[in-house]
Design an enzyme around this catalytic site. Structure first.
Site, PDB file in Angstrom:
ATOM      1  N   LYS A 125       0.833  -1.207   0.000  1.00  0.00           N
ATOM      2  CA  LYS A 125       0.000   0.000   0.000  1.00  0.00           C
ATOM      3  C   LYS A 125       0.868   1.257   0.000  1.00  0.00           C
ATOM      4  O   LYS A 125       0.635   2.177  -0.783  1.00  0.00           O
ATOM      5  CB  LYS A 125      -0.904  -0.053   1.244  1.00  0.00           C
ATOM      6  CG  LYS A 125      -1.886   1.078   1.370  1.00  0.00           C
ATOM      7  CD  LYS A 125      -3.150   0.631   2.070  1.00  0.00           C
ATOM      8  CE  LYS A 125      -2.957   0.387   3.555  1.00  0.00           C
ATOM      9  NZ  LYS A 125      -2.925   1.626   4.344  1.00  0.00           N
ATOM     10  N   SER A 126       1.868   1.284   0.880  1.00  0.00           N
ATOM     11  CA  SER A 126       2.720   2.480   0.968  1.00  0.00           C
ATOM     12  C   SER A 126       3.414   2.759  -0.363  1.00  0.00           C
ATOM     13  O   SER A 126       3.488   3.907  -0.822  1.00  0.00           O
ATOM     14  CB  SER A 126       3.805   2.278   2.034  1.00  0.00           C
ATOM     15  OG  SER A 126       3.242   2.134   3.300  1.00  0.00           O
ATOM     16  N   ARG A 136       2.845   6.020  -3.163  1.00  0.00           N
ATOM     17  CA  ARG A 136       3.976   6.881  -3.536  1.00  0.00           C
ATOM     18  C   ARG A 136       4.283   6.782  -5.027  1.00  0.00           C
ATOM     19  O   ARG A 136       4.634   7.789  -5.672  1.00  0.00           O
ATOM     20  CB  ARG A 136       5.207   6.497  -2.721  1.00  0.00           C
ATOM     21  CG  ARG A 136       5.099   6.920  -1.255  1.00  0.00           C
ATOM     22  CD  ARG A 136       6.023   6.116  -0.398  1.00  0.00           C
ATOM     23  NE  ARG A 136       6.154   6.608   0.974  1.00  0.00           N
ATOM     24  CZ  ARG A 136       5.291   6.338   1.957  1.00  0.00           C
ATOM     25  NH1 ARG A 136       4.219   5.593   1.719  1.00  0.00           N
ATOM     26  NH2 ARG A 136       5.490   6.810   3.179  1.00  0.00           N
ATOM     27  N   ARG A 195      -8.836  11.687  12.213  1.00  0.00           N
ATOM     28  CA  ARG A 195      -7.401  11.458  12.422  1.00  0.00           C
ATOM     29  C   ARG A 195      -6.612  12.772  12.453  1.00  0.00           C
ATOM     30  O   ARG A 195      -6.896  13.696  11.696  1.00  0.00           O
ATOM     31  CB  ARG A 195      -6.875  10.489  11.353  1.00  0.00           C
ATOM     32  CG  ARG A 195      -7.586   9.141  11.542  1.00  0.00           C
ATOM     33  CD  ARG A 195      -7.061   8.083  10.656  1.00  0.00           C
ATOM     34  NE  ARG A 195      -5.667   7.775  10.948  1.00  0.00           N
ATOM     35  CZ  ARG A 195      -4.922   6.992  10.191  1.00  0.00           C
ATOM     36  NH1 ARG A 195      -5.427   6.446   9.105  1.00  0.00           N
ATOM     37  NH2 ARG A 195      -3.680   6.756  10.516  1.00  0.00           N
ATOM     38  N   GLN A 243       4.665   9.019   7.228  1.00  0.00           N
ATOM     39  CA  GLN A 243       3.721   9.875   6.494  1.00  0.00           C
ATOM     40  C   GLN A 243       4.116  11.338   6.632  1.00  0.00           C
ATOM     41  O   GLN A 243       4.115  12.090   5.653  1.00  0.00           O
ATOM     42  CB  GLN A 243       2.308   9.661   7.026  1.00  0.00           C
ATOM     43  CG  GLN A 243       1.770   8.275   6.723  1.00  0.00           C
ATOM     44  CD  GLN A 243       0.392   8.041   7.301  1.00  0.00           C
ATOM     45  OE1 GLN A 243      -0.161   8.891   7.998  1.00  0.00           O
ATOM     46  NE2 GLN A 243      -0.173   6.888   6.997  1.00  0.00           N
ATOM     47  N   ASP A 275       1.908  -1.336  11.897  1.00  0.00           N
ATOM     48  CA  ASP A 275       0.601  -1.769  11.387  1.00  0.00           C
ATOM     49  C   ASP A 275       0.277  -3.215  11.755  1.00  0.00           C
ATOM     50  O   ASP A 275      -0.822  -3.699  11.452  1.00  0.00           O
ATOM     51  CB  ASP A 275       0.555  -1.609   9.863  1.00  0.00           C
ATOM     52  CG  ASP A 275       0.565  -0.143   9.464  1.00  0.00           C
ATOM     53  OD1 ASP A 275       0.109   0.698  10.264  1.00  0.00           O
ATOM     54  OD2 ASP A 275       1.044   0.170   8.360  1.00  0.00           O
ATOM     55  N   LYS A 310      -4.713   5.398  14.743  1.00  0.00           N
ATOM     56  CA  LYS A 310      -4.744   4.740  13.421  1.00  0.00           C
ATOM     57  C   LYS A 310      -6.196   4.717  12.925  1.00  0.00           C
ATOM     58  O   LYS A 310      -7.010   5.504  13.378  1.00  0.00           O
ATOM     59  CB  LYS A 310      -4.140   3.342  13.529  1.00  0.00           C
ATOM     60  CG  LYS A 310      -2.645   3.363  13.857  1.00  0.00           C
ATOM     61  CD  LYS A 310      -1.834   3.943  12.728  1.00  0.00           C
ATOM     62  CE  LYS A 310      -0.363   4.010  13.050  1.00  0.00           C
ATOM     63  NZ  LYS A 310       0.406   4.717  12.013  1.00  0.00           N
ATOM     64  N   ARG A 336      -6.458   1.394  17.979  1.00  0.00           N
ATOM     65  CA  ARG A 336      -6.217  -0.051  17.861  1.00  0.00           C
ATOM     66  C   ARG A 336      -5.937  -0.728  19.194  1.00  0.00           C
ATOM     67  O   ARG A 336      -6.136  -1.939  19.307  1.00  0.00           O
ATOM     68  CB  ARG A 336      -5.092  -0.319  16.854  1.00  0.00           C
ATOM     69  CG  ARG A 336      -5.579  -0.115  15.440  1.00  0.00           C
ATOM     70  CD  ARG A 336      -4.562  -0.443  14.386  1.00  0.00           C
ATOM     71  NE  ARG A 336      -5.201  -0.380  13.070  1.00  0.00           N
ATOM     72  CZ  ARG A 336      -4.563  -0.216  11.930  1.00  0.00           C
ATOM     73  NH1 ARG A 336      -3.249  -0.093  11.920  1.00  0.00           N
ATOM     74  NH2 ARG A 336      -5.220  -0.188  10.794  1.00  0.00           N
ATOM     75  N   ARG A 388      -7.572  -3.726   9.524  1.00  0.00           N
ATOM     76  CA  ARG A 388      -6.606  -4.651  10.140  1.00  0.00           C
ATOM     77  C   ARG A 388      -7.192  -5.323  11.391  1.00  0.00           C
ATOM     78  O   ARG A 388      -6.823  -6.447  11.716  1.00  0.00           O
ATOM     79  CB  ARG A 388      -5.303  -3.924  10.463  1.00  0.00           C
ATOM     80  CG  ARG A 388      -4.610  -3.399   9.202  1.00  0.00           C
ATOM     81  CD  ARG A 388      -3.140  -3.118   9.434  1.00  0.00           C
ATOM     82  NE  ARG A 388      -2.625  -2.174   8.448  1.00  0.00           N
ATOM     83  CZ  ARG A 388      -2.324  -2.476   7.185  1.00  0.00           C
ATOM     84  NH1 ARG A 388      -2.482  -3.708   6.745  1.00  0.00           N
ATOM     85  NH2 ARG A 388      -1.865  -1.554   6.368  1.00  0.00           N
TER      86      ARG A 388
HETATM   87  C1  S3P Z   1       2.597   4.670   6.356  1.00  0.00           C
HETATM   88  C2  S3P Z   1       3.156   5.029   7.558  1.00  0.00           C
HETATM   89  C3  S3P Z   1       2.632   4.586   8.866  1.00  0.00           C
HETATM   90  C4  S3P Z   1       1.691   3.392   8.710  1.00  0.00           C
HETATM   91  C5  S3P Z   1       0.719   3.586   7.598  1.00  0.00           C
HETATM   92  C6  S3P Z   1       1.446   3.758   6.283  1.00  0.00           C
HETATM   93  C7  S3P Z   1       3.195   5.188   5.114  1.00  0.00           C
HETATM   94  O1  S3P Z   1       1.893   5.641   9.456  1.00  0.00           O
HETATM   95  O2  S3P Z   1       1.011   3.152   9.922  1.00  0.00           O
HETATM   96  O3  S3P Z   1      -0.185   2.485   7.489  1.00  0.00           O
HETATM   97  O4  S3P Z   1       2.856   4.679   4.021  1.00  0.00           O
HETATM   98  O5  S3P Z   1       3.997   6.118   5.197  1.00  0.00           O
HETATM   99  P1  S3P Z   1       2.602   6.797  10.337  1.00  0.00           P
HETATM  100  O6  S3P Z   1       3.442   7.624   9.445  1.00  0.00           O
HETATM  101  O7  S3P Z   1       1.462   7.588  10.903  1.00  0.00           O
HETATM  102  O8  S3P Z   1       3.383   6.077  11.398  1.00  0.00           O
END
Ligand code: S3P
Length: 441
Positions: free
Chosen positions: A31-32, A36, A132, A178, A324, A351, A355, A396
């Site tokens: 996903k990350s 990007r 959030r 993030q 996560d 989150k 969680r 999750r």
């Molecule tokens: C992510 C960073 C994490 C993670 C999220 C994805 C990212 O969050 O929990 O699911 O893709 O950069 P945080 O930056 O808030 O720790």
């Protein structure tokens, strides 16, 4: 996804005791990396092809936002995108709000990216995303010269265009990939250098990908620095399978006697694999096979076989590398012998749901003794009873309790599983294919 949703869109699951789990699986793309890849390809000059793209609601929301901003994105096949980049200054404004859905990553990174544009933009999200915290990005962006309005630090975010950004040196108060990424994306448009220092190193996909797209950047664990005023060059991206999605199967096969599963080509970026270490400390039998590189990222096949797990005091240094994976770690801890202590994980409270609370409440409903702390929990292992829990709309949490259902006597009913599609479309089919007994009701 199988199962029938009612008219409110709610979808409940029942996970029955089952197993052993066996076979070879490929879980969906990371996903990350998918978020990007879309963003950098959109800002590059020329066409970039993304393979292994996650067809989840979160990443599709980011693609839809970029399309609204004038980027042509084709889908030659499922899991592929061809992005016709518009260049750093080629995005076009729109009057309509940009809907990030459930995706915190989408919204926070896009806020950084939009801070440097010539036009105004409004970012909105679903009910969970609207709760959030966004000050963690809007405040440092404001010190770069961005103007961003919010509802007391919560979405919607109104990003003012036409601001002159200047680079800053920012020490993150809380480790967050993030926030780091949002600042680096704003830094592309800023005068001078943008430097981000982290209290603990976090995933470095933005840094690696910027380098792959030809942007000069210096980075090392816990630190990244770039200057504005360069250009991104179109580049093809191969997205690895998401370790966070593989995590459910690592725990499930560890818990169910007789299981033997092979997970193919899983991304093993060291900032993501804390759960692997935690499970090994608990006694898990996970073999890393054929370590190789794909698209600039380490990947390997993971073979996991059943092994009796015992509780641990989780080393706090692992927390950022498994942020996560805590929901499914809580399930492993509940099924393990002895107790498990988690501390230093206060971020879990902000989150997709809180969680710590979601997991503690759900596990208690299954007869597990859990003592909550502000930044973690003490989980008394020994097994889980049948029962009904709520996912709180958190993908999750839902998948973690699907794993829990395998090792109860009478199964677990899981309320509100629709959001599993945000990160793991096809979870039910893949899980049932290797031995779960999961049904939608
Ligand atoms: C992510 C960073 C994490 C993670 C999220 C994805 C990212 O969050 O929990 O699911 O893709 O950069 P945080 O930056 O808030 O720790």
């Amino acid at each position: 996804m199988s199962g029938c949703a009612d008219t409110t869109g709610r979808l409940d699951w029942v996970s029955h005791p089952a197993g052993p789990l066996s076979g070879t699986l490929t879980v969906p793309g990371d996903k990350s990396v998918s978020h990007r890849a879309l963003m950098l390809a959109a800002l590059a000059g020329g066409d970039s092809r993304i393979s292994g793209f996650l067809e989840g609601e979160d990443t599709r929301a980011t693609a839809a936002v970029l399309a609204q901003l004038g980027v042509a994105i084709e889908t030659p096949a499922p899991g592929e995108r061809l992005v016709h980049g518009v260049g750093l200054h080629g995005l076009r404004g729109t009057d309509r709000p940009l809907d990030c859905g459930n995706a915190g990553t989408g919204m926070r990174l896009l806020t950084g990216l939009l801070a440097g544009q010539a036009f105004d933009a409004t970012l909105v999200g679903d009910e969970s995303l609207s709760r959030r915290p966004m000050r963690r990005v809007t405040e440092p962006l404001a010190s770069m010269g961005a103007r961003i309005g919010s509802r007391e630090g919560l979405p919607p975010l109104h990003v003012r265009g036409g601001q002159r950004l200047r680079g800053i040196r920012y020490e993150l108060p809380v480790a967050s990939a993030q926030v780091k990424s949002a600042l680096l994306l704003a830094g592309l448009y800023a005068e001078g250098a943008t430097e981000v220092i982290e209290p603990h190193p976090t995933r470095d996909y933005t840094e690696r990908m910027l380098a792959a797209f030809g942007w000069p950047i210096e980075f090392a664990p816990g630190r990244a620095r770039l200057t504005g005023g360069h250009a991104l060059r179109a580049t093809d991206v191969q997205v690895p399978a998401d370790f966070s999605s593989a995590a459910f199967f690592l725990v499930a096969a560890s818990l169910v006697p007789g299981s033997d599963l092979l997970l193919r080509a899983v991304g093993l970026n060291p900032r993501r694999t804390g759960l692997l270490q935690a499970l090994r400390l608990m006694g898990a039998d996970i073999e890393v096979i054929d370590e190789r590189e794909s698209g600039g990222e380490p990947v390997a096949d993971l073979r996991v076989r059943h092994a009796p797990l015992h509780g641990i005091e989780l080393p706090q240094a692992l927390v950022p590398d498994m942020i996560d994976e805590f929901p499914v770690l809580f399930v492993a801890a509940a099924a393990a012998r002895g107790h498990t202590v988690v501390r230093g994980a206060a971020e879990l409270r902000v989150k997709e749901s809180d969680r710590i609370a979601s997991m503690a409440t759900g596990l208690r409903a299954l007869g597990v003794q859990v003592e909550e702390a502000p930044d973690g929990a003490l989980i008394h292992g020994g097994g889980l009873a049948a029962g009904a829990i709520e996912s709180h709309g958190d993908h999750r949490v839902a998948m973690s309790f699907a794993v829990a259902g395998l090792v109860t006597k009478g199964g677990v009913r899981i309320g509100d599983c629709r959001n599993v599609a945000t990160s793991f479309p096809g979870f039910m089919e893949l899980a049932n294919g290797c031995g779960f007994a999961l049904e939608g009701i």
